[in-house]
Design a protein around this motif. Structure first.
Motif, mmCIF file in Angstrom:
data_model
loop_
_atom_site.group_PDB
_atom_site.id
_atom_site.type_symbol
_atom_site.label_atom_id
_atom_site.label_comp_id
_atom_site.label_asym_id
_atom_site.label_seq_id
_atom_site.Cartn_x
_atom_site.Cartn_y
_atom_site.Cartn_z
ATOM 1 N N THR A 149 3.788 -9.295 -9.616
ATOM 2 C CA THR A 149 4.048 -7.869 -9.485
ATOM 3 C C THR A 149 3.713 -7.412 -8.072
ATOM 4 O O THR A 149 2.686 -7.812 -7.518
ATOM 5 N N CYS A 150 4.572 -6.571 -7.521
ATOM 6 C CA CYS A 150 4.331 -6.053 -6.164
ATOM 7 C C CYS A 150 3.133 -5.104 -6.185
ATOM 8 O O CYS A 150 3.102 -4.171 -6.976
ATOM 9 N N PRO A 151 2.150 -5.332 -5.302
ATOM 10 C CA PRO A 151 0.973 -4.456 -5.288
ATOM 11 C C PRO A 151 1.290 -3.061 -4.735
ATOM 12 O O PRO A 151 0.499 -2.149 -4.899
ATOM 13 N N TYR A 152 2.443 -2.897 -4.083
ATOM 14 C CA TYR A 152 2.769 -1.609 -3.476
ATOM 15 C C TYR A 152 3.580 -0.719 -4.412
ATOM 16 O O TYR A 152 3.365 0.479 -4.481
ATOM 17 N N CYS A 153 4.549 -1.321 -5.125
ATOM 18 C CA CYS A 153 5.436 -0.468 -5.915
ATOM 19 C C CYS A 153 5.486 -0.877 -7.382
ATOM 20 O O CYS A 153 6.119 -0.206 -8.191
ATOM 21 N N GLY A 154 4.868 -1.976 -7.738
ATOM 22 C CA GLY A 154 4.826 -2.372 -9.140
ATOM 23 C C GLY A 154 6.063 -3.106 -9.623
ATOM 24 O O GLY A 154 6.157 -3.481 -10.791
ATOM 25 N N GLU A 161 8.029 -11.619 -0.972
ATOM 26 C CA GLU A 161 8.909 -10.493 -0.718
ATOM 27 C C GLU A 161 9.096 -9.676 -1.979
ATOM 28 O O GLU A 161 9.317 -10.223 -3.057
ATOM 29 N N CYS A 162 8.994 -8.346 -1.847
ATOM 30 C CA CYS A 162 9.268 -7.478 -2.985
ATOM 31 C C CYS A 162 10.774 -7.240 -3.014
ATOM 32 O O CYS A 162 11.266 -6.211 -2.577
ATOM 33 N N ASP A 163 11.502 -8.263 -3.482
ATOM 34 C CA ASP A 163 12.956 -8.263 -3.322
ATOM 35 C C ASP A 163 13.676 -7.256 -4.212
ATOM 36 O O ASP A 163 14.749 -6.807 -3.898
ATOM 37 N N GLU A 164 13.075 -6.907 -5.326
ATOM 38 C CA GLU A 164 13.768 -5.978 -6.214
ATOM 39 C C GLU A 164 13.186 -4.578 -6.145
ATOM 40 O O GLU A 164 13.669 -3.667 -6.800
ATOM 41 N N GLY A 165 12.110 -4.421 -5.392
ATOM 42 C CA GLY A 165 11.492 -3.098 -5.310
ATOM 43 C C GLY A 165 11.524 -2.547 -3.899
ATOM 44 O O GLY A 165 12.588 -2.292 -3.353
ATOM 45 N N CYS A 166 10.348 -2.422 -3.299
ATOM 46 C CA CYS A 166 10.245 -1.724 -2.016
ATOM 47 C C CYS A 166 10.651 -2.590 -0.826
ATOM 48 O O CYS A 166 10.652 -2.117 0.292
ATOM 49 N N GLN A 167 10.995 -3.853 -1.055
ATOM 50 C CA GLN A 167 11.498 -4.756 -0.021
ATOM 51 C C GLN A 167 10.454 -5.132 1.032
ATOM 52 O O GLN A 167 10.797 -5.649 2.086
HETATM 53 ZN ZN LIG Z 1 7.270 -3.399 -3.777
#
Ligand SMILES: [Zn+2]
Length: 710
Positions: A149-154, A161-167
């Motif tokens: 899970t991305c720590p910035y946007c969940g 890489e947060c490829d599906e969220g905040c990038q």
């Molecule tokens: Zn993210």
């Protein structure tokens, strides 16, 4: 912003994001390669000395994971794809001056040399960090060996890489709830020593760099936000076999991390952009430094332009310029980041077969120039483009067949039948001026990194040509006013030639055929914009039609095929992402499903009545001016015309938009919002925007300023 316009008297280099050597190319990838190719050709038509270089990205977990799944050596695996790409690009008239790969000697040596320089300059340090580890597989889990899970946007994210969220780029150890992609088990975190590049020390440099950076506004604004949030140092080593070894520190005591014999290679994003330099070097070595000097370009005063996908902005606008600065190289002049290609609003997906494949496009018998035109002139570079065969057909039939092809054919045929070539007359003042105008538009578009503008300058000139021939009706003049007829057709042949020169960066093959039809020698690709005004040869043969209409039944058949595929792709949407095969160094791929609700705010359960909605007085407005508010990081002050009056509104868009570009655009404004004061500035209304990037809502028809939204 102090750069002088192209053409400059310095050598330029144009690059595009390296494709990961791990899967078939599709039209999403081609948008970047074709775009960069068209931009490079455009620079050449301006008379700019330039080289277009690229290479395959052989390293990193995207390649290693796929090779492992197929049970083959990553070097062999990657090389096979590399060779396939090398064959594919020319089929789309994408002509690199050099196409290398990151595993070759030039790149390996240069990468180690650059890292050594950074190390010696004190920009690299060692630090103990937590690294994901799979106890069952008994191995560390760098980057794509781990998901979580991305720590910035969940949002669901890969290890790097947060490829599906905040990038955002994610550092090792950052992803939460880590799972191994090898076994699917929860991963543990273990302590390891790794090398870090001190990006944070370059904060001031990067701020200044971004202020002077040309290209698309997303490549400046997103990084500004990241800088605002505070830059983190960058872990540049990985626990893997596959990659370029961290250079030997010699007898230096910093050998630390790999002194216990464990594998430690450089992170793929260190050696990938260095391939831009290595590939330029190979080109230079091949043609000789008298002709093109890579060191001048990269170390002295060259104009460096990167064309990339928008998901790799951080690598190119933060890490890369910091690295270049740290080792004494030249900074990029421009970064243009393209939007994604979608199908039915969803990102392309290699593993789900939701794509139009490069090979498939050619197998369907379409000429590459049609796709080149479609991809470069549909929407601006930054915009996402939703591909459909109908939209493709409309572009081709309307602009290439109906406007350009039609004008070329009718004017040349008339000239051939009546004069066996170019009639003996001078170009009229009107037509000369019109061509000069189109040359000016093209020059401006290239300097704005606006490929659509390059294409449209040419099609508008062809449109003018059609109107000119129609309005002057030379077929009625040949008997009664032969001189006048000759004059009109002379103008038309000149216009046809000019369109051919102007559109060459986008449709090089078709332009070359036109060039030959009017009896010109050599290559239209070598022509400069001013050659559009040079007289064509006196005689030429009977012309043929250069563009062919795409029939409706073809489109129906292709659409049905695509829909079937998209449906199949959607039905296995929820399957595990494990084993994802992708090729997205260019940022063209896996852009995330627009309908995937991961990371979206949940829908509200409570319903409201129509009366409640009626209480919102929402109006169409036009932004008259926009400026940042001093002392406020995110806020901008806008003056918005809403018909009855002009409202002053404060909006949190300072970092997310190029404020200079906003005046003149329509927006949607909640007019009866209670006034508020922010940073001492009164806000009298609220403009509506969507998502974290504050995508401003606008109108698309002829709604008038002040009209109510209902
Ligand atoms: Zn993210």
């Amino acid at each position: 912003m102090s750069n002088d316009d192209f053409p400059t008297d310095r050598p330029a280099v144009v690059t595009c994001g390296l494709p990961y050597a791990n899967g078939d190319l599709h039209i999403g990838h081609l948008r970047g390669y074709i775009g960069a190719d068209a931009f490079n050709r455009s620079l050449e038509t301006l008379g700019q000395e330039t080289a277009y270089v690229c290479g395959s990205d052989m390293h990193g977990t995207p390649v290693a994971v796929n090779a492992e799944q197929q049970g083959v050596d990553p070097a062999d695996f990657a090389l096979e794809w590399h060779e396939q790409y090398e064959e594919t690009f020319p089929k789309f008239n994408v002509e690199f001056d050099n196409y290398g790969h990151t595993h070759d000697e030039t790149n390996t040596e240069l990468t180690q040399e650059i890292v050594r320089t950074l190390d010696e300059a004190g920009h690299i340090y060692e630090k103990e960090i937590q690294v994901a580890y799979d106890p069952d597989a008994d191995q560390y889990l760098p980057d794509r060996y781990v998901v979580g899970t991305c720590p910035y946007c969940g949002a669901k994210a890969r290890g790097d890489e947060c490829d599906e969220g905040c990038q955002r780029h994610l550092e090792p150890g950052e992803v939460e709830n880590p799972e191994s992609t090898i076994t699917g088990n929860p991963a543990e975190y273990r302590q390891r020593a790794h090398k870090f590049f001190e990006v944070s020390a370059f904060t001031d440099y990067l701020t200044e760099f971004l202020d002077g950076l040309e290209g698309t506004s997303n490549a400046r604004n997103q990084p500004r936000q990241w800088i605002e949030d505070g830059l983190q140092d960058w872990c540049i080593t990985r626990d893997m076999d596959w990659g370029i070894d961290y250079p030997d520190a010699g007898d230096d005591e910093t050998a630390g991390a790999d002194s216990d014999g464990d594998d430690l290679v450089l992170y793929v994003w260190v050696d990938a952009p260095i391939e831009y330099i290595a590939s330029t070097k190979q080109y230079s070595e091949r043609v000789g430094t008298d002709e093109y000097d890579w060191e001048r370009v990269w170390k002295e005063d060259g104009d460096i332009v990167h064309i990339i996908g928008r998901d790799i902005i951080q690598h190119h606008a933060i890490f890369w310029p910091a690295m270049l600065e740290g080792c004494g190289y030249n900074a990029p002049r421009g970064i243009a980041a393209t939007g994604f290609i979608t199908i039915n609003g969803k990102g392309l997906s290699t593993s789900r077969n939701r794509a139009i494949w490069a090979k498939e496009y050619l197998d369907e018998g379409f000429h590459p120039d049609l796709l080149r035109y479609y991809l470069t002139t549909t929407g601006g570079l930054q915009q996402d483009v939703d591909f459909s065969w109908e939209a493709f057909q409309e572009k081709v039939n309307g602009e290439l067949v109906g406007t350009v092809g039609n004008f070329w054919y009718r004017s040349l045929l008339f000239a051939y039948r009546n004069y066996e070539g170019t009639p003996d007359a001078d170009v009229s003042e009107e037509v000369r001026e019109r061509i000069e105008g189109a040359i000016g538009e093209t020059r401006e578009a290239v300097n704005d990194y606006d490929l659509r503008g390059v294409g449209h300058a040419a099609t508008r000139l062809a449109q003018f040509g059609n109107e000119y021939i129609q309005g002057n009706e030379p077929w009625k003049l040949t008997d009664e006013e032969p001189e006048r007829a000759a004059q009109v057709i002379r103008d038309c042949v000149q216009l046809a030639k000019a369109v051919g020169v102007l559109i060459e960066p986008i449709t090089p093959d078709k332009s070359q055929l036109l060039w030959e039809q009017i009896g010109e020698d050599g290559e239209v690709a070598d022509a400069h914009l001013e050659d559009a005004l040079e007289a064509p040869p006196r005689s030429f043969d009977e012309p043929g039609e250069l563009f062919e209409k795409i029939e409706d039944d073809r489109v129906e058949e292709l659409t049905a095929k695509l829909e079937e595929r998209v449906e199949a792709a959607s039905s296995d949407e929820n399957e595990s992402d494990e084993g994802e095969t992708e090729t997205d160094d260019t940022g063209a791929d896996e852009s995330g499903d627009m309908t995937d609700t991961d990371g979206l705010e949940p829908l509200l359960e409570d319903r409201i009545g129509f009366e409640d909605f009626q209480e919102l007085d929402i109006r169409v407005g036009r932004i008259e001016s926009a400026e940042g508010i001093d002392g406020a990081d995110d806020l901008a002050k806008l003056e918005v015309d809403i018909g009855f009056e002009t409202r002053q509104v404060v909006a949190g868009i300072k970092q997310l938009h190029d404020l200079d570009e906003l005046p003149g655009t329509n927006c949607v404004l909640l007019a009866n919002m209670e006034p508020a004061e922010l940073f001492g500035v009164e806000s009298n209304g609220m403009i509506l925007a969507a998502g974290e990037e504050a995508d401003l809502l606008t109108t698309h028809g002829d709604a008038e300023i002040g009209e109510k939204v209902r």
